[in-house]
Design an enzyme around this catalytic site. Structure first.
Site, mmCIF file in Angstrom:
data_model
loop_
_atom_site.group_PDB
_atom_site.id
_atom_site.type_symbol
_atom_site.label_atom_id
_atom_site.label_comp_id
_atom_site.label_asym_id
_atom_site.label_seq_id
_atom_site.Cartn_x
_atom_site.Cartn_y
_atom_site.Cartn_z
ATOM 1 N N HIS A 214 0.793 -1.203 0.046
ATOM 2 C CA HIS A 214 0.056 0.108 -0.043
ATOM 3 C C HIS A 214 0.641 1.038 -0.047
ATOM 4 N N TYR A 218 1.781 5.473 -2.480
ATOM 5 C CA TYR A 218 2.205 6.942 -2.192
ATOM 6 C C TYR A 218 3.497 7.173 -2.504
ATOM 7 N N HIS A 365 -9.207 1.494 -11.444
ATOM 8 C CA HIS A 365 -8.703 2.619 -10.333
ATOM 9 C C HIS A 365 -7.142 2.780 -10.516
ATOM 10 N N PHE A 366 -6.491 2.014 -10.698
ATOM 11 C CA PHE A 366 -4.931 2.392 -10.366
ATOM 12 C C PHE A 366 -4.324 2.858 -11.747
ATOM 13 N N HIS A 367 -5.225 2.800 -12.921
ATOM 14 C CA HIS A 367 -4.345 3.471 -14.201
ATOM 15 C C HIS A 367 -4.903 4.828 -14.053
ATOM 16 N N ARG A 428 -10.319 -9.483 -13.026
ATOM 17 C CA ARG A 428 -9.025 -9.028 -13.398
ATOM 18 C C ARG A 428 -8.121 -10.034 -13.490
ATOM 19 N N ARG A 429 -6.697 -9.936 -14.130
ATOM 20 C CA ARG A 429 -5.836 -10.964 -14.237
ATOM 21 C C ARG A 429 -6.333 -12.283 -14.967
HETATM 22 FE FE1 HAS Z 1 -5.422 2.613 -4.524
HETATM 23 C C1 HAS Z 1 -5.894 -0.824 -4.923
HETATM 24 C C2 HAS Z 1 -7.825 2.800 -2.068
HETATM 25 C C3 HAS Z 1 -5.216 5.967 -4.110
HETATM 26 C C4 HAS Z 1 -2.956 2.594 -6.553
HETATM 27 N N1 HAS Z 1 -4.661 1.039 -5.739
HETATM 28 C C5 HAS Z 1 -4.781 -0.371 -5.630
HETATM 29 C C6 HAS Z 1 -4.088 -0.925 -6.555
HETATM 30 C C7 HAS Z 1 -2.935 0.102 -7.114
HETATM 31 C C8 HAS Z 1 -3.392 1.507 -6.539
HETATM 32 C C9 HAS Z 1 -1.734 -0.193 -8.039
HETATM 33 O O1 HAS Z 1 -8.888 0.660 0.095
HETATM 34 C C10 HAS Z 1 -4.125 -2.377 -6.714
HETATM 35 C C11 HAS Z 1 -3.179 -3.287 -6.129
HETATM 36 C C12 HAS Z 1 -3.049 -4.644 -6.606
HETATM 37 O O2 HAS Z 1 -2.783 -5.086 -7.662
HETATM 38 O O3 HAS Z 1 -4.073 -5.383 -5.974
HETATM 39 N N2 HAS Z 1 -6.165 4.050 -3.281
HETATM 40 C C13 HAS Z 1 -7.246 3.919 -2.481
HETATM 41 C C14 HAS Z 1 -7.411 5.112 -1.681
HETATM 42 C C15 HAS Z 1 -6.696 6.009 -2.546
HETATM 43 C C16 HAS Z 1 -5.891 5.498 -3.156
HETATM 44 C C17 HAS Z 1 -8.502 5.390 -0.673
HETATM 45 N N3 HAS Z 1 -4.145 4.003 -5.238
HETATM 46 C C18 HAS Z 1 -4.005 5.389 -4.881
HETATM 47 C C19 HAS Z 1 -3.005 6.038 -5.640
HETATM 48 C C20 HAS Z 1 -2.154 4.797 -6.391
HETATM 49 C C21 HAS Z 1 -3.061 3.797 -6.190
HETATM 50 C C22 HAS Z 1 -2.573 7.654 -5.288
HETATM 51 C C23 HAS Z 1 -1.067 5.048 -7.284
HETATM 52 C C24 HAS Z 1 -0.312 6.091 -7.330
HETATM 53 N N4 HAS Z 1 -6.554 1.221 -3.566
HETATM 54 C C25 HAS Z 1 -7.449 1.267 -2.436
HETATM 55 C C26 HAS Z 1 -8.045 -0.002 -1.878
HETATM 56 C C27 HAS Z 1 -7.589 -0.832 -2.918
HETATM 57 C C28 HAS Z 1 -6.535 -0.087 -4.051
HETATM 58 C C29 HAS Z 1 -8.839 -0.239 -1.009
HETATM 59 C C30 HAS Z 1 -7.556 -2.515 -2.799
HETATM 60 C C31 HAS Z 1 -8.604 -2.684 -3.714
HETATM 61 C C32 HAS Z 1 -8.711 -4.502 -3.864
HETATM 62 O O4 HAS Z 1 -9.524 -4.592 -3.357
HETATM 63 O O5 HAS Z 1 -7.850 -5.128 -4.388
HETATM 64 C C33 HAS Z 1 -6.690 7.656 -1.953
HETATM 65 O O6 HAS Z 1 -5.364 7.950 -1.825
HETATM 66 C C34 HAS Z 1 -7.124 8.557 -3.099
HETATM 67 C C35 HAS Z 1 -7.341 9.914 -2.657
HETATM 68 C C36 HAS Z 1 -7.558 10.787 -3.843
HETATM 69 C C37 HAS Z 1 -8.334 11.863 -3.905
HETATM 70 C C38 HAS Z 1 -8.280 12.602 -5.210
HETATM 71 C C39 HAS Z 1 -7.864 14.287 -4.962
HETATM 72 C C40 HAS Z 1 -7.862 14.734 -6.392
HETATM 73 C C41 HAS Z 1 -6.727 15.515 -6.618
HETATM 74 C C42 HAS Z 1 -6.869 16.074 -8.128
HETATM 75 C C43 HAS Z 1 -7.508 17.350 -8.181
HETATM 76 C C44 HAS Z 1 -7.769 18.173 -9.558
HETATM 77 C C45 HAS Z 1 -7.349 19.302 -9.887
HETATM 78 C C46 HAS Z 1 -7.417 19.755 -11.187
HETATM 79 C C47 HAS Z 1 -6.254 20.191 -8.731
HETATM 80 C C48 HAS Z 1 -9.357 12.139 -2.874
HETATM 81 C C49 HAS Z 1 -5.639 16.012 -5.869
HETATM 82 C C50 HAS Z 1 -8.313 21.015 -11.267
HETATM 83 C C51 HAS Z 1 -8.984 21.109 -12.383
HETATM 84 C C52 HAS Z 1 -10.379 21.241 -12.392
HETATM 85 C C53 HAS Z 1 -11.318 21.076 -13.440
HETATM 86 C C54 HAS Z 1 -10.903 21.447 -10.980
HETATM 87 C C1 HEM Z 2 -2.410 -4.027 -15.066
HETATM 88 C C2 HEM Z 2 -3.041 -1.943 -19.540
HETATM 89 C C3 HEM Z 2 0.129 1.692 -18.550
HETATM 90 C C4 HEM Z 2 0.730 -0.584 -14.152
HETATM 91 C C5 HEM Z 2 -2.949 -3.685 -16.578
HETATM 92 C C6 HEM Z 2 -4.054 -4.615 -17.116
HETATM 93 C C7 HEM Z 2 -4.204 -3.671 -18.446
HETATM 94 C C8 HEM Z 2 -3.459 -2.818 -18.435
HETATM 95 C C9 HEM Z 2 -5.449 -3.888 -19.267
HETATM 96 C C10 HEM Z 2 -4.891 -5.462 -16.329
HETATM 97 C C11 HEM Z 2 -4.420 -6.668 -16.755
HETATM 98 C C12 HEM Z 2 -5.482 -7.784 -15.890
HETATM 99 O O1 HEM Z 2 -5.757 -7.511 -14.992
HETATM 100 O O2 HEM Z 2 -5.389 -8.918 -16.652
HETATM 101 C C13 HEM Z 2 -2.380 -0.647 -19.810
HETATM 102 C C14 HEM Z 2 -2.156 0.199 -20.716
HETATM 103 C C15 HEM Z 2 -1.012 1.033 -20.485
HETATM 104 C C16 HEM Z 2 -0.887 0.838 -19.157
HETATM 105 C C17 HEM Z 2 -2.962 0.031 -21.955
HETATM 106 C C18 HEM Z 2 -0.803 2.068 -21.246
HETATM 107 C C19 HEM Z 2 0.595 2.420 -21.723
HETATM 108 C C20 HEM Z 2 0.577 1.374 -17.161
HETATM 109 C C21 HEM Z 2 1.403 2.077 -16.423
HETATM 110 C C22 HEM Z 2 1.425 1.777 -14.971
HETATM 111 C C23 HEM Z 2 0.876 0.580 -15.237
HETATM 112 C C24 HEM Z 2 2.142 3.407 -16.853
HETATM 113 C C25 HEM Z 2 2.340 2.057 -13.965
HETATM 114 C C26 HEM Z 2 3.269 3.042 -13.995
HETATM 115 C C27 HEM Z 2 0.126 -1.625 -14.210
HETATM 116 C C28 HEM Z 2 0.150 -2.561 -13.018
HETATM 117 C C29 HEM Z 2 -1.056 -3.475 -13.298
HETATM 118 C C30 HEM Z 2 -1.344 -3.256 -14.596
HETATM 119 C C31 HEM Z 2 0.836 -2.652 -11.623
HETATM 120 C C32 HEM Z 2 -1.116 -4.731 -12.451
HETATM 121 C C33 HEM Z 2 -0.596 -6.137 -12.879
HETATM 122 C C34 HEM Z 2 -1.258 -7.038 -12.172
HETATM 123 O O3 HEM Z 2 -2.141 -7.408 -11.922
HETATM 124 O O4 HEM Z 2 -0.101 -8.164 -11.768
HETATM 125 N N1 HEM Z 2 -2.342 -2.640 -17.185
HETATM 126 N N2 HEM Z 2 -1.406 -0.337 -18.568
HETATM 127 N N3 HEM Z 2 0.248 0.277 -16.435
HETATM 128 N N4 HEM Z 2 -0.695 -1.813 -14.915
HETATM 129 FE FE1 HEM Z 2 -1.056 -1.152 -16.803
HETATM 130 CU CU CU Z 3 -3.863 0.512 -0.839
#
Ligand code: HAS
Ligand code: HEM
Ligand code: CU
Length: 556
Positions: A214, A218, A365-367, A428-429
């Site tokens: 997790h 961050y 979510h994570f893309h 997924r996967r």
């Molecule tokens: Fe997540 C699963 C909960 C943030 C990445 N997350 C994942 C996985 C990845 C990942 C890779 O609670 C899957 C791992 C796997 O392979 O199984 N995540 C959260 C929560 C947040 C969150 C509560 N995640 C991230 C970030 C990641 C990331 C950041 C990567 C960089 N996530 C989960 C949970 C799972 C999870 C569960 C497990 C799910 C499962 O069942 O497997 C929070 O930190 C998010 C807070 C974000 C906000 C948004 C603020 C918005 C901003 C933009 C403002 C826009 C502006 C533009 C300024 C509240 C800062 C202005 C323009 C205008 C037009 C107004």
């Molecule tokens: C998994 C597409 C870029 C990180 C996946 C999956 C897809 C995908 C379809 C899900 C596969 C599955 O669950 O079977 C793409 C495409 C991209 C892209 C089209 C565009 C170029 C990225 C980037 C990152 C990233 C830039 C991180 C910097 C991951 C990770 C997984 C994933 C960590 C999880 C792998 C796993 O389940 O073991 N991607 N992706 N991807 N992607 Fe991407």
């Molecule tokens: Cu997490």
């Protein structure tokens, strides 16, 4: 120093080149197109490709860019030279680690996916490679502490300059978080894969993995925030509206990142439901600093837009310097994060998690977090940094702009498709395209519209990434020579004027007691460690009393 920073950039983006080449194949898979038979012998299976995609993008790309950036920027901000031997060692250790995992994934011995959950068992090269990558990625921490110590000797009593503060809290968070996965690897998976022990406990190892897994999200996010808080406000022609808010955000991210790891294990058996409830609260807490960021960065953008003549409700937004690809990439990344944050909050709500867990909702979510916020911000940084480091102009601003817009559109379409399909229960996967045609339609026909969006998004992302790489590598090789631009360090309201080691003394006039307290990084470290121990003892306790002994499985 410049050459070393450039090496980090080139290594990182080369990893992304591999990862981003494979990603769209996975998107096509969900759209029902099975490209894998045609790819043999390069890739033996979908899962070999998916492992390479997750590892190269999630570990190698992000680690190299971050370990370069979070040393280089503070070094320039403080005017202190980093310990170059250590920084080189950081690069070398991670490079050896990356080659080991590439070898292990390439020979199809280790299709264990980026989470390498046991009892799936890969080759020792895989686990040793990951161990080296993990250890190497924490090396900027001592380098930063050392630079800050030198700076403080010259500027006693002053508050740490903002970019250095943000980099240091990021690396401290990561150093503490790394304990989980390093314990998993060194005590279990490394000796297991080498044949020194014959069984491992899957659930304890999953728990150790998520203790790091997790916080790693961050570790992907905070370097992007360093750029948003530390540089973007300047790039858009304004100021950061609140220096203290940036510090509070980083301190909160540091403290809350570690205790919430088990929200990835809501569906795992064996720990109390009271703790699952507490985890929901903790997860919402870790989202709070990002909500703060939305307002602080949003207001900073508005301030700059109004300075540039933007009027009315949205005029400021249009008045931003959209012609600058670095600005466009970061603002577009921030917009995608609205969807990324909202889906994160769904994931973190225990009952909703039961619906979305292990479906395509999660990669959706994570893309729009790591695949957009991190990837696009790093691209944005490269647009000014490559000219800054090499003295070569971008070969084409238009192509750079094109690449980030198409990435934004492609990733948004892709993520909407993935999250939507997830609500139909598409797993997924899953190598769904290898199913017989009729079976694929019988199972996933209802989700055909969202799955088509996934495939379309994937193809757009191919176009976007190759346009980006043309700009990145093209500039390195063929960019015209020009005066290197300076680093766009932002000024801020409400904070101490940033100060290099040799600028005139700058007594920390306005820093509030809170900001002074947050500057005591050992205090933050202590609170984080205590909160983590308090969160993990009740979860690990039952697991440690019911150890299971699983032999390895090789399913590919
Ligand atoms: Fe997540 C699963 C909960 C943030 C990445 N997350 C994942 C996985 C990845 C990942 C890779 O609670 C899957 C791992 C796997 O392979 O199984 N995540 C959260 C929560 C947040 C969150 C509560 N995640 C991230 C970030 C990641 C990331 C950041 C990567 C960089 N996530 C989960 C949970 C799972 C999870 C569960 C497990 C799910 C499962 O069942 O497997 C929070 O930190 C998010 C807070 C974000 C906000 C948004 C603020 C918005 C901003 C933009 C403002 C826009 C502006 C533009 C300024 C509240 C800062 C202005 C323009 C205008 C037009 C107004
Ligand atoms: C998994 C597409 C870029 C990180 C996946 C999956 C897809 C995908 C379809 C899900 C596969 C599955 O669950 O079977 C793409 C495409 C991209 C892209 C089209 C565009 C170029 C990225 C980037 C990152 C990233 C830039 C991180 C910097 C991951 C990770 C997984 C994933 C960590 C999880 C792998 C796993 O389940 O073991 N991607 N992706 N991807 N992607 Fe991407
Ligand atoms: Cu997490």
């Amino acid at each position: 120093m410049r050459r070393l920073m450039l090496a980090f950039l080139v290594a990182g983006f080369s990893a992304l080149l591999v990862g981003a080449t494979i990603g769209p194949l996975q998107a096509l898979n969900y759209g029902g197109v099975d490209a894998y038979p045609a790819l043999r012998p390069l890739l033996q299976s979908y899962y070999q490709g998916l492992t390479i995609h997750g590892v190269m993008n999630g570990y190698v790309f992000t680690f190299f860019i971050t370990c370069g950036l979070l040393v280089y920027l503070p070094a320039r901000e403080l005017g202190v030279t980093p310990n170059l031997t250590m920084w080189r060692a950081c690069f070398a250790i991670m490079a050896v680690g990356a080659l080991c995992v590439l070898y292990a994934m390439g020979d199809n011995s280790s299709s264990v996916l980026w989470t390498f959950y046991p009892p799936l068992k890969g080759s020792p090269f895989f686990y040793i490679g990951i161990t080296l990558l993990a250890l190497g990625s924490t090396m900027p921490l001592p380098i930063l502490m050392d630079m800050r110590r030198t700076w403080r000797r010259h500027r006693p009593g002053e508050i740490t300059p903002l970019v250095t503060y943000m980099s240091l809290t990021t690396m401290l968070m990561w150093g503490l978080a790394g304990v989980g996965v390093v314990a998993e690897l060194v005590l279990q998976l490394d000796p297991w894969s080498l044949g020194l022990i014959s069984t491992v406990d899957p659930i304890i190892n999953r728990t150790l993995f998520w203790l790091t897994g997790h916080p790693i999200v961050y570790f992907w996010l905070m370097p992007a925030y360093v750029s948003w808080y530390g540089l973007l406000s300047r790039q858009v022609g304004g100021k950061l509206v609140s220096d203290p808010m940036a510090r509070i955000t980083f301190a909160l991210l540091m403290i809350f990142s570690l205790p919430v790891g088990t929200h990835h294990q809501f569906s795992d058996p064996g720990f109390s439901s009271i703790w699952r409830g507490i985890l929901v609260v903790l997860t919402m807490s870790v989202a709070t600093p990002s909500l703060v960021t939305a307002f602080t960065i949003g207001l900073s953008l508005e301030y700059a837009g109004r300075l540039r003549g933007g009027k009315g409700w949205f005029g400021w937004f249009r008045a931003l310097p959209w012609g600058d690809p670095s600005v466009a990439a970061q603002v577009l990344a921030a917009i995608t994060f609205i969807l990324g944050g909202a889906t994160g909050i769904v994931n973190g709500s225990w009952q909703l998690n039961a619906i979305v867990h292990n479906t395509t909702f999660i990669p959706g979510h994570f893309h729009v977090t790591v695949g957009s916020v991190t990837a696009m911000t790093f691209m944005a940084i490269s647009f000014w940094m490559v000219p800054h480091l090499t003295g070569r102009q971008l070969i084409s601003r238009r192509l750079a702009l094109f690449s980030v817009w198409v990435w934004f559109i492609g990733m948004t379409i892709f993520a909407i498709g993935m999250t939507w399909a997830g609500l139909y229960g598409v797993p997924r996967r899953a190598w769904v395209s290898a199913l017989p045609h009729g079976t694929y339609h019988a199972l996933y026909g209802a989700a055909s519209v969202p799955l088509a969006l996934v495939a379309i998004g994937g193809v757009l992302l191919w176009v976007a990434s190759y346009s980006f790489f043309a700009v990145f590598f093209g500039t390195l090789l063929f960019g015209r020579h020009a005066a290197p631009p300076p680093i766009p360090f932002a000024q801020s309201f409400g904070g101490p004027a940033s100060s290099t080691i040799d600028s005139p003394p700058n007594p920390a006039r306005s820093a509030s007691p809170l900001i002074r307290a947050l500057d005591h990084i050992w205090l933050l470290t202590g609170i984080t460690a205590l909160a983590t121990i308090a969160a993990y003892i009740p979860i690990l306790w039952p697991f440690l009393h019911h150890v299971t002994r699983a032999p390895g499985w090789i399913l590919w």
